[in-house]
Design a protein around this motif. Sequence first.
Motif, PDB file in Angstrom:
ATOM      1  N   ILE A   8       0.817  -1.215   0.000  1.00 12.52           N
ATOM      2  CA  ILE A   8       0.000   0.000   0.000  1.00 12.52           C
ATOM      3  C   ILE A   8       0.850   1.264   0.000  1.00 12.52           C
ATOM      4  CG2 ILE A   8      -1.932  -1.181   1.090  1.00 12.52           C
ATOM      5  CD1 ILE A   8      -1.206   0.125   3.722  1.00 12.52           C
ATOM      6  N   LYS A   9       2.148   1.128  -0.246  1.00 16.37           N
ATOM      7  CA  LYS A   9       3.019   2.291  -0.373  1.00 16.37           C
ATOM      8  C   LYS A   9       3.211   2.611  -1.847  1.00 16.37           C
ATOM      9  CE  LYS A   9       5.941   1.824   3.764  1.00 16.37           C
ATOM     10  NZ  LYS A   9       7.340   1.580   4.218  1.00 16.37           N
ATOM     11  N   GLY A  10       3.560   3.863  -2.127  1.00 18.92           N
ATOM     12  CA  GLY A  10       3.851   4.181  -3.515  1.00 18.92           C
ATOM     13  C   GLY A  10       3.915   5.657  -3.786  1.00 18.92           C
ATOM     14  N   VAL A  11       4.182   5.961  -5.046  1.00 18.29           N
ATOM     15  CA  VAL A  11       4.290   7.329  -5.538  1.00 18.29           C
ATOM     16  C   VAL A  11       3.436   7.443  -6.790  1.00 18.29           C
ATOM     17  CG1 VAL A  11       5.861   9.032  -6.540  1.00 18.29           C
ATOM     18  CG2 VAL A  11       6.618   7.626  -4.606  1.00 18.29           C
ATOM     19  N   ARG A  12       2.678   8.521  -6.879  1.00 17.34           N
ATOM     20  CA  ARG A  12       1.894   8.756  -8.084  1.00 17.34           C
ATOM     21  C   ARG A  12       2.788   9.243  -9.211  1.00 17.34           C
ATOM     22  NH1 ARG A  12      -2.971  11.645  -4.772  1.00 17.34           N
ATOM     23  NH2 ARG A  12      -1.226  11.953  -3.365  1.00 17.34           N
ATOM     24  N   HIS A  13       2.617   8.656 -10.392  1.00 18.26           N
ATOM     25  CA  HIS A  13       3.449   9.011 -11.531  1.00 18.26           C
ATOM     26  C   HIS A  13       2.775  10.094 -12.375  1.00 18.26           C
ATOM     27  CE1 HIS A  13       5.400   4.750 -11.290  1.00 18.26           C
ATOM     28  NE2 HIS A  13       5.763   5.544 -10.295  1.00 18.26           N
ATOM     29  N   GLU A  14       3.590  10.922 -12.992  1.00 23.74           N
ATOM     30  CA  GLU A  14       3.077  12.021 -13.797  1.00 23.74           C
ATOM     31  C   GLU A  14       2.813  11.562 -15.223  1.00 23.74           C
ATOM     32  OE1 GLU A  14       5.786  15.254 -13.578  1.00 23.74           O
ATOM     33  OE2 GLU A  14       5.501  15.577 -11.419  1.00 23.74           O
ATOM     34  N   GLY A  15       1.800  12.162 -15.830  1.00 25.96           N
ATOM     35  CA  GLY A  15       1.442  11.837 -17.202  1.00 25.96           C
ATOM     36  C   GLY A  15      -0.048  11.981 -17.419  1.00 25.96           C
ATOM     37  N   ASN A  16      -0.439  12.000 -18.676  1.00 26.10           N
ATOM     38  CA  ASN A  16      -1.844  12.160 -19.036  1.00 26.10           C
ATOM     39  C   ASN A  16      -2.345  10.879 -19.703  1.00 26.10           C
ATOM     40  OD1 ASN A  16      -2.062  14.974 -18.233  1.00 26.10           O
ATOM     41  ND2 ASN A  16      -0.809  15.443 -20.032  1.00 26.10           N
ATOM     42  N   PRO A  17      -3.136  10.094 -18.984  1.00 22.36           N
ATOM     43  CA  PRO A  17      -3.666   8.863 -19.574  1.00 22.36           C
ATOM     44  C   PRO A  17      -4.452   9.149 -20.847  1.00 22.36           C
ATOM     45  CG  PRO A  17      -3.972   8.846 -17.202  1.00 22.36           C
ATOM     46  CD  PRO A  17      -3.515  10.231 -17.562  1.00 22.36           C
ATOM     47  N   GLN A  59      -2.958   3.257 -15.460  1.00 17.44           N
ATOM     48  CA  GLN A  59      -3.464   3.714 -16.756  1.00 17.44           C
ATOM     49  C   GLN A  59      -2.324   4.037 -17.706  1.00 17.44           C
ATOM     50  OE1 GLN A  59      -6.260   6.910 -16.144  1.00 17.44           O
ATOM     51  NE2 GLN A  59      -7.372   5.785 -14.559  1.00 17.44           N
ATOM     52  N   LEU A  60      -1.269   4.663 -17.191  1.00 16.98           N
ATOM     53  CA  LEU A  60      -0.122   5.010 -18.036  1.00 16.98           C
ATOM     54  C   LEU A  60       0.574   3.756 -18.550  1.00 16.98           C
ATOM     55  CD1 LEU A  60       1.261   7.961 -15.889  1.00 16.98           C
ATOM     56  CD2 LEU A  60       0.149   8.148 -18.131  1.00 16.98           C
ATOM     57  N   LEU A  61       0.643   2.720 -17.726  1.00 15.13           N
ATOM     58  CA  LEU A  61       1.223   1.459 -18.179  1.00 15.13           C
ATOM     59  C   LEU A  61       0.350   0.796 -19.248  1.00 15.13           C
ATOM     60  CD1 LEU A  61       2.563  -0.029 -14.823  1.00 15.13           C
ATOM     61  CD2 LEU A  61       3.932   0.460 -16.859  1.00 15.13           C
ATOM     62  N   VAL A  62      -0.962   0.814 -19.045  1.00 14.76           N
ATOM     63  CA  VAL A  62      -1.867   0.285 -20.056  1.00 14.76           C
ATOM     64  C   VAL A  62      -1.644   1.006 -21.385  1.00 14.76           C
ATOM     65  CG1 VAL A  62      -4.297   0.140 -20.750  1.00 14.76           C
ATOM     66  CG2 VAL A  62      -3.623  -0.512 -18.429  1.00 14.76           C
ATOM     67  N   ASP A  63      -1.540   2.339 -21.318  1.00 15.24           N
ATOM     68  CA  ASP A  63      -1.299   3.122 -22.534  1.00 15.24           C
ATOM     69  C   ASP A  63       0.021   2.725 -23.191  1.00 15.24           C
ATOM     70  OD1 ASP A  63      -3.617   4.463 -21.851  1.00 15.24           O
ATOM     71  OD2 ASP A  63      -2.607   6.303 -21.209  1.00 15.24           O
ATOM     72  N   ARG A 226       4.388   1.390  -8.775  1.00 16.27           N
ATOM     73  CA  ARG A 226       4.242   2.492  -7.812  1.00 16.27           C
ATOM     74  C   ARG A 226       5.578   3.013  -7.300  1.00 16.27           C
ATOM     75  NH1 ARG A 226       2.713  -0.245  -3.831  1.00 16.27           N
ATOM     76  NH2 ARG A 226       1.844  -2.184  -4.675  1.00 16.27           N
ATOM     77  N   GLY A 227       6.669   2.661  -7.961  1.00 16.17           N
ATOM     78  CA  GLY A 227       7.985   3.032  -7.463  1.00 16.17           C
ATOM     79  C   GLY A 227       8.268   4.522  -7.564  1.00 16.17           C
ATOM     80  N   ASP A 228       9.189   4.991  -6.735  1.00 13.97           N
ATOM     81  CA  ASP A 228       9.628   6.388  -6.736  1.00 13.97           C
ATOM     82  C   ASP A 228      10.628   6.582  -7.871  1.00 13.97           C
ATOM     83  OD1 ASP A 228      10.566   8.916  -6.298  1.00 13.97           O
ATOM     84  OD2 ASP A 228      11.171   8.582  -4.210  1.00 13.97           O
ATOM     85  N   LEU A 229      10.191   7.206  -8.953  1.00 12.41           N
ATOM     86  CA  LEU A 229      11.026   7.327 -10.147  1.00 12.41           C
ATOM     87  C   LEU A 229      12.142   8.346  -9.995  1.00 12.41           C
ATOM     88  CD1 LEU A 229       8.292   7.020 -12.926  1.00 12.41           C
ATOM     89  CD2 LEU A 229       9.588   5.229 -11.753  1.00 12.41           C
ATOM     90  N   SER A 230      12.165   9.060  -8.873  1.00 11.50           N
ATOM     91  CA  SER A 230      13.307   9.951  -8.612  1.00 11.50           C
ATOM     92  C   SER A 230      14.526   9.156  -8.165  1.00 11.50           C
ATOM     93  CB  SER A 230      12.947  10.996  -7.554  1.00 11.50           C
ATOM     94  OG  SER A 230      12.747  10.397  -6.278  1.00 11.50           O
TER      95      SER A 230
END
Length: 262
Positions: A8-17, A59-63, A226-230
Amino acid sequence: MSLCEDCIKGVRHEGNPEGKWETISGVESYIGTPSGEYQTDKVLLFICDVFGPQLPNAQLLVDDFARNGIKTVAPDLFEKDGLPFDIFDSEEKRQSFDLPSWFGRHGPAASRPLLDKVISALKDQGVTTFAATGYCYGGRLVFDLAFENITSVSIGNHPSLLKSPDDLEKYFTTSRVPLLLNTCTVDEQFPPPAQSQADAIFGSGKFAHGYKREYFDGCTHGFAVRGDLSNPKVKAGKEGAFKASVDWLYQYGFGPVKNETK
């Protein structure tokens, strides 16, 4: 079976689905459709973690799968009751969330019938061949589908809720579905001993239908969605797991349509 703190941990990723929501046999689903020609009789089932397909990361991964020529469907198996995204924001919110009660409502026994409805409806639409990629919670259902040989390709990304070695041995003896596992360093749900058991059971050509395990150093359970991409290692892990997944799908017939030149 139970979930862990990292589930249940994670980071929201940026992008437009860019995908679309459709209702398939009463199940709302986020769908990524390739812009060019694609194999209309094949679908990748994207089986989400506990946050469901409402999570923008999913959603971004699905895209991304759709951009690689693969029609992808992510059913909402929690019926709009996936975990709230603001649980990412603080330890206090994670500690206060009643995860056992949620799991009691939405365990695999409750979500599988919804998945089966989607598969049946897609078959009615002309889909004949399914692959499945599951993240965390979704990894359990990837195995369950493969046990029954409903799918033709399996991908488990840091899968949760598996019993090792029992589920690994059952897969080996009952399934004909090629299996890719994307694994990592810190994973309470599928820890290094279970990863080694998978290699011992499936590896060195023992599983004739196809097996591969990728390992991403410095990553933690959830990294592929849900990983921290930084964090450079996590970013490399997330991107590496996606590339490995696409390569695996292509290897077993889920590539885009190729126009042959005369």
